[in-house]
Design an enzyme around this catalytic site. Structure first.
Site, short mmCIF file in Angstrom:
data_model
loop_
_atom_site.label_atom_id
_atom_site.label_comp_id
_atom_site.label_asym_id
_atom_site.label_seq_id
_atom_site.Cartn_x
_atom_site.Cartn_y
_atom_site.Cartn_z
N LYS A 11 -46.65 1.05 -7.30
CA LYS A 11 -46.93 0.51 -8.64
C LYS A 11 -46.08 -0.73 -8.97
CE LYS A 11 -43.81 3.51 -11.19
NZ LYS A 11 -43.63 4.94 -11.40
N ARG A 68 -40.18 13.56 -19.56
CA ARG A 68 -41.31 12.66 -19.48
C ARG A 68 -42.52 13.57 -19.30
NH1 ARG A 68 -42.44 7.73 -15.33
NH2 ARG A 68 -43.49 9.39 -14.19
C1 LIG Z 1 -42.78 5.44 -10.48
C2 LIG Z 1 -42.79 6.82 -10.04
C3 LIG Z 1 -42.10 7.18 -8.86
C4 LIG Z 1 -41.29 6.21 -8.04
O1 LIG Z 1 -40.03 6.04 -8.61
P1 LIG Z 1 -38.91 5.15 -7.91
O2 LIG Z 1 -37.72 5.32 -8.76
O3 LIG Z 1 -39.42 3.76 -7.88
O4 LIG Z 1 -38.72 5.70 -6.55
C5 LIG Z 1 -42.17 8.52 -8.46
N1 LIG Z 1 -42.85 9.43 -9.18
C6 LIG Z 1 -43.51 9.11 -10.30
C7 LIG Z 1 -44.25 10.18 -11.04
C8 LIG Z 1 -43.50 7.81 -10.78
O5 LIG Z 1 -44.16 7.51 -11.90
#
Ligand SMILES: *Cc1c(COP(=O)(O)O)cnc(C)c1O
Length: 379
Positions: free
Chosen positions: A36, A130
């Site tokens: 993302k 979250r």
């Molecule tokens: C963005 C996201 C990640 C990745 O997180 P990083 O800190 O970039 O490794 C993992 N799980 C979810 C649900 C996310 O939204």
């Protein structure tokens, strides 16, 4: 060279992916590569796949579609499911993270209509607040999910260190493990994936002798920026500078450090505060908040960012004298990376470290490697 421009070193990212896959894989933890931050950039996605990570995740279904359209050969996980998108979700994503039974019901209807089996990973709330089902509601949720046609419960997961800053420590990971074990026994099912978290799980992984049932992590920032995300320390043997952002100087000269005149609010409605350090060498760059989250840029050594407006970034260049047209290169944190990759006004350039070495050699020592961050090349 167009500016502003983000330079993406594919070789450094390839190396980061391999090191992380090896590190976690050696102890039975598979990796899902989270794209993302790069908006599902197919070039980057292909680098992850060719280095052994062929399960990719993104928070946006259009990013997943973008990778599929570009022919990226991977399995896709959607990180955030919108009720209005369930038709697209079952069409494009193999798996989705979910934490609400009503959305899982919609996915079930959409999947059944298309005669598909959509896999889900149920997210469990372990305190970061979250997403996630509260543990107390879990048994009833799973009982309902197992009855839904078109839906397969592939596993469970949790996401910490995101909204509430709650650490994914041994205690939280033990909780997730025992929830998995309990669900499997209670419902006589097998959960393939117990996804313990994200780039913030590095310290837990390094410190823990026992990983329990945790067999997966979803990694974005540590692949792209080479850091864990609890203290944002570099992970050994990873590159932290795979991305850099350059912009050009449009005005340079000596100016006072404190604005003069009657004071009101700045362009964003804030009352600015200035420290008087006399006359300073200032450079104005052709990049601003419209292009990128300027708060997340790291200036070259010896320079400080004084601030930014929509179109301009103001630098105190301290000892250095910059000319109009000089190009200044910045490091990026995660917020800056997200916004730069999603920016319509920032050009993207893909390089390999070996190209950089060639450029430095062609410079015939004009520019020492340690100053590579600051370039006066205009080509
Ligand atoms: C963005 C996201 C990640 C990745 O997180 P990083 O800190 O970039 O490794 C993992 N799980 C979810 C649900 C996310 O939204």
């Amino acid at each position: 060279m167009p500016t502003p421009e983000i330079t993406i070193d594919l070789e450094k990212i390839a190396s980061n992916v391999s090191v992380l896959k090896e590190l976690y894989g050696a102890r039975g933890i598979s990796i899902i590569g989270v794209t993302k931050a790069a908006c599902g950039d197919p070039c980057l996605a292909n680098i992850l796949v060719s280095n052994g990570v062929n399960f990719l995740a993104d928070s946006r279904i259009i990013n997943i579609k973008r990778m599929l359209d570009a022919g990226v050969k991977a399995k896709f996980l959607l990180l955030r499911t919108l009720p209005s998108e369930v038709e697209l979700v079952v069409k494009y994503a193999d798996v989705s993270l979910n934490s609400d039974l009503s959305i899982i019901r919609l996915l079930s209807e959409a999947a059944t209509k298309r005669n598909l089996l959509h896999k889900i990973i149920l997210m469990i709330e372990l305190g970061d607040l979250r997403e996630g089902i509260m543990p107390i509601d879990l048994n009833s949720a799973v009982r309902n999910i197992l009855k839904l046609p078109g839906i397969e419960l592939m596993g469970i997961g949790t996401n910490l260190a995101c909204f509430g800053g709650i650490m994914p420590n041994a205690r939280k990971m033990r909780m997730l493990s025992s929830i998995a074990i309990d669900l499997e026994k209670r419902f006589n099912i097998t959960l393939d994936l117990i996804s313990g978290g994200n780039s913030a799980n590095y310290n837990w992984f390094k410190k823990s002798e026992v990983l329990g049932r945790i067999n997966n992590l979803r990694l974005g920032e540590s692949i792209f920026l080479g850091r864990e995300t609890l203290e944002r320390k570099p992970i050994p043997n990873l590159f932290t500078d795979a991305f850099s952002l350059s912009a050009e100087v449009i005005e340079s000269g000596l100016k006072p450090s404190v604005p003069f005149g009657e004071t009101g609010l700045d362009a964003f409605g804030n009352k600015p505060v200035f420290e008087d350090s006399g006359q300073i060498k200032r450079a104005i760059l052709g990049i601003g908040k419209l292009d990128v989250n300027t708060d997340g840029l790291a200036p070259p050594d010896g320079m400080t960012i004084l601030g930014a407006t929509s179109d301009h970034l103001i630098l105190n260049t301290n000892e250095k004298v910059l000319k109009v047209g000089d190009v200044v290169t910045f490091g990026l944190n995660y917020g800056a990376l997200l916004s730069a990759m999603n920016s319509q006004t920032i050009a993207k350039r893909y390089v390999k470290t070996s190209d950089n070495r060639r450029i430095l050699q062609n410079d015939r020592g004009k520019r020492p490697a340690s100053q590579a961050a600051f370039s006066d090349n205009r080509d």
